[in-house]
Write an enzyme that holds these catalytic residues in place. Structure first.
Site, PDB file in Angstrom:
ATOM      1  N   ARG A 155      -7.225  -5.458 -18.256  1.00 51.86           N
ATOM      2  CA  ARG A 155      -7.247  -5.036 -16.843  1.00 51.86           C
ATOM      3  C   ARG A 155      -6.464  -3.750 -16.626  1.00 51.86           C
ATOM      4  O   ARG A 155      -6.932  -2.817 -15.977  1.00 51.86           O
ATOM      5  CB  ARG A 155      -6.637  -6.144 -15.968  1.00 51.86           C
ATOM      6  CG  ARG A 155      -7.551  -7.287 -15.647  1.00 51.86           C
ATOM      7  CD  ARG A 155      -6.819  -8.284 -14.758  1.00 51.86           C
ATOM      8  NE  ARG A 155      -5.689  -8.853 -15.477  1.00 51.86           N
ATOM      9  CZ  ARG A 155      -5.706 -10.050 -16.071  1.00 51.86           C
ATOM     10  NH1 ARG A 155      -6.759 -10.811 -15.981  1.00 51.86           N
ATOM     11  NH2 ARG A 155      -4.647 -10.485 -16.732  1.00 51.86           N
ATOM     12  N   ILE A 156      -5.239  -3.701 -17.169  1.00 49.70           N
ATOM     13  CA  ILE A 156      -4.384  -2.525 -16.915  1.00 49.70           C
ATOM     14  C   ILE A 156      -4.927  -1.301 -17.654  1.00 49.70           C
ATOM     15  O   ILE A 156      -4.964  -0.195 -17.103  1.00 49.70           O
ATOM     16  CB  ILE A 156      -2.913  -2.829 -17.286  1.00 49.70           C
ATOM     17  CG1 ILE A 156      -2.374  -3.957 -16.389  1.00 49.70           C
ATOM     18  CG2 ILE A 156      -2.043  -1.574 -17.159  1.00 49.70           C
ATOM     19  CD1 ILE A 156      -1.020  -4.518 -16.804  1.00 49.70           C
ATOM     20  N   ARG A 176      -8.625  -5.470 -29.468  1.00 49.74           N
ATOM     21  CA  ARG A 176      -9.094  -6.546 -30.356  1.00 49.74           C
ATOM     22  C   ARG A 176     -10.617  -6.594 -30.339  1.00 49.74           C
ATOM     23  O   ARG A 176     -11.250  -6.722 -31.364  1.00 49.74           O
ATOM     24  CB  ARG A 176      -8.543  -7.897 -29.877  1.00 49.74           C
ATOM     25  CG  ARG A 176      -7.237  -8.280 -30.523  1.00 49.74           C
ATOM     26  CD  ARG A 176      -6.702  -9.515 -29.888  1.00 49.74           C
ATOM     27  NE  ARG A 176      -6.662  -9.373 -28.426  1.00 49.74           N
ATOM     28  CZ  ARG A 176      -6.118 -10.251 -27.601  1.00 49.74           C
ATOM     29  NH1 ARG A 176      -5.583 -11.338 -28.070  1.00 49.74           N
ATOM     30  NH2 ARG A 176      -6.101 -10.058 -26.293  1.00 49.74           N
ATOM     31  N   THR A 236       4.349   0.906 -20.871  1.00 56.27           N
ATOM     32  CA  THR A 236       4.578   0.086 -19.672  1.00 56.27           C
ATOM     33  C   THR A 236       4.322  -1.389 -20.000  1.00 56.27           C
ATOM     34  O   THR A 236       4.200  -2.208 -19.095  1.00 56.27           O
ATOM     35  CB  THR A 236       3.629   0.497 -18.514  1.00 56.27           C
ATOM     36  OG1 THR A 236       2.287   0.485 -19.013  1.00 56.27           O
ATOM     37  CG2 THR A 236       3.969   1.858 -17.952  1.00 56.27           C
ATOM     38  N   ARG A 238       5.542  -3.870 -23.247  1.00 54.83           N
ATOM     39  CA  ARG A 238       6.774  -4.552 -23.636  1.00 54.83           C
ATOM     40  C   ARG A 238       7.483  -3.702 -24.692  1.00 54.83           C
ATOM     41  O   ARG A 238       6.839  -3.149 -25.593  1.00 54.83           O
ATOM     42  CB  ARG A 238       6.493  -5.940 -24.220  1.00 54.83           C
ATOM     43  CG  ARG A 238       6.126  -7.010 -23.192  1.00 54.83           C
ATOM     44  CD  ARG A 238       7.312  -7.392 -22.288  1.00 54.83           C
ATOM     45  NE  ARG A 238       6.973  -8.410 -21.327  1.00 54.83           N
ATOM     46  CZ  ARG A 238       6.550  -8.202 -20.071  1.00 54.83           C
ATOM     47  NH1 ARG A 238       6.425  -6.959 -19.613  1.00 54.83           N
ATOM     48  NH2 ARG A 238       6.285  -9.206 -19.262  1.00 54.83           N
ATOM     49  N   GLU A 267      15.976  -5.601 -23.477  1.00 51.43           N
ATOM     50  CA  GLU A 267      16.330  -5.550 -22.053  1.00 51.43           C
ATOM     51  C   GLU A 267      17.320  -6.653 -21.727  1.00 51.43           C
ATOM     52  O   GLU A 267      17.209  -7.752 -22.287  1.00 51.43           O
ATOM     53  CB  GLU A 267      15.062  -5.723 -21.198  1.00 51.43           C
ATOM     54  CG  GLU A 267      14.137  -4.534 -21.291  1.00 51.43           C
ATOM     55  CD  GLU A 267      12.884  -4.680 -20.427  1.00 51.43           C
ATOM     56  OE1 GLU A 267      12.903  -5.455 -19.461  1.00 51.43           O
ATOM     57  OE2 GLU A 267      11.906  -4.000 -20.723  1.00 51.43           O
ATOM     58  N   HIS A 285      11.919  -0.962 -15.982  1.00 52.06           N
ATOM     59  CA  HIS A 285      10.878  -2.004 -15.873  1.00 52.06           C
ATOM     60  C   HIS A 285      10.350  -2.098 -14.428  1.00 52.06           C
ATOM     61  O   HIS A 285      10.508  -3.130 -13.763  1.00 52.06           O
ATOM     62  CB  HIS A 285      11.427  -3.360 -16.342  1.00 52.06           C
ATOM     63  CG  HIS A 285      10.354  -4.323 -16.758  1.00 52.06           C
ATOM     64  ND1 HIS A 285      10.492  -5.198 -17.810  1.00 52.06           N
ATOM     65  CD2 HIS A 285       9.119  -4.560 -16.255  1.00 52.06           C
ATOM     66  CE1 HIS A 285       9.399  -5.928 -17.933  1.00 52.06           C
ATOM     67  NE2 HIS A 285       8.546  -5.558 -17.004  1.00 52.06           N
ATOM     68  N   GLY A 287       7.075  -1.422 -13.505  1.00 49.35           N
ATOM     69  CA  GLY A 287       5.604  -1.495 -13.465  1.00 49.35           C
ATOM     70  C   GLY A 287       5.045  -2.162 -12.217  1.00 49.35           C
ATOM     71  O   GLY A 287       4.172  -1.625 -11.548  1.00 49.35           O
TER      72      GLY A 287
END
Ligand code: 8YV
Length: 320
Positions: A155-156, A176, A236, A238, A267, A285, A287
């Site tokens: 989606r992102i 993938r 954005t 991990r 983090e 963080h 986003g």
């Protein structure tokens, strides 16, 4: 008696208020991040926990808990041991879809920030050392015409594609699964079956995949070494997807031009080495940090919890 729901972090006011109407809720008034002991106690005190990315929930904690549901506030669930949750038949839900656009916006913000040297410029202004406009000052890199390689076309990744195309970027992706031909044509995105080959040809790499054991240090020292010297890395997703020590080496040695980071390997601690580098933009963080997304994430949590309590299967189940 209404069921007890423990929420580990402070959520938007309207969300907390609605939760109080629907459930018996234990809120976190001062918004401190729970210690492991505090989290474990909460997991023993309730059936339903609403954690966030700041709560590391491991197998030992899950096995010792009385949980029936983990309704995560956030889409990424890498901080939860899903295998242990599955074994204990705990329902795990997340909040997909409602933070897609904001996270894609943040990737663009980081790209513009690092490539147009916005933050570097701001530092000059704040230092009081700006002497006025100069033809050669802080020349950056135009986004238009550059090849953007998106790692993780979910989606992102797709939302980022739409935005980056508007800036005139040429979209490439590794995933993938290859998108179907019609979707690929709609996005005018070029699929690469070899991640290494894609990385070595791009001007910008953006990480938009989930963090899993398979994506741990996906951007390894070797792959960072494949990037062009003028290329930028945007993360954005991990922090753990990148070998941060290797990234710092590349940034220091000029092996790559720069990086825009919203996430970090450990983090909330941020590697000191980043702080003295000019060629990295650092965001904490952010986003999904819009009023709109955080509200919608909260509403998703409420719907997931309410559906579960009412004896139905929540739509945003992570474990089927
Ligand atoms: C969230 C995120 O703010 O949803 C995610 O996966 O990375 C963030 O945007 C955070 O995870 C909330 O738990």
């Amino acid at each position: 008696m209404k069921p007890l729901v423990i929420v580990t972090r402070k959520l938007p006011k309207t969300i907390e208020k609605r939760m109080q109407e629907l459930f018996r809720v234990r809120l976190n008034e001062d918004d401190h991040a729970f210690s492991r002991d505090e989290l474990m106690t909460a997991m023993m005190d309730t059936d339903i926990l609403v954690p966030t990315v700041t709560d590391k929930i491991d197998a030992e904690m899950i096995n010792g808990s009385n949980l029936k549901m983990i309704a995560n506030f956030g889409v990424g669930v890498n901080h939860i041991d899903l295998a242990a949750a599955r074994n204990k038949m705990i329902t795990v839900t997340n909040t997909p879809g409602v933070l897609t656009d904001d996270t894609a916006d943040m990737a663009i913000a980081l790209m513009l920030g690092i490539m147009r040297r916005v933050n570097e410029g701001e530092r000059i202004i704040r230092s009081g050392n700006w002497n006025g406009w100069a033809p050669t000052q802080l020349r950056g890199t135009r986004l238009g015409g550059k090849k953007l390689g998106i790692i993780g076309m979910g989606r992102i990744g797709e939302a980022l594609t739409v935005r980056a195309k508007a800036f005139g970027m040429d979209i490439h992706y590794y995933n993938r699964n290859k998108l179907d031909d019609a979707r690929e044509r709609e996005l005018s995105a070029t699929y690469w079956s070899s991640l290494d080959q894609m990385i070595s040809q791009m001007d910008v790499i953006s990480l938009n995949c989930p963090y899993t054991p398979e994506t741990h240090h996906l951007m390894s020292a070797h792959r960072l070494g494949l990037m062009k010297e003028h290329a930028y890395l945007i993360n954005t997703a991990r922090g753990e997807i990148v070998d941060e020590a290797a990234l710092i080496e590349q940034l220091k040695s000029g092996g790559i031009a720069g990086a825009g980071l919203d996430v970090y390997e450990n983090e909330p601690s941020v590697n000191d080495a980043f702080l003295s580098l000019e060629n990295v933009v650092l965001a904490p963080h952010l986003g999904s940090a819009t009023n709109e997304a955080r509200q919608a994430m909260g509403e998703k949590v409420i719907i997931n919890v309410k559906t579960f309590i009412d004896g139905h299967s929540p739509r945003d189940r992570v474990l089927i």
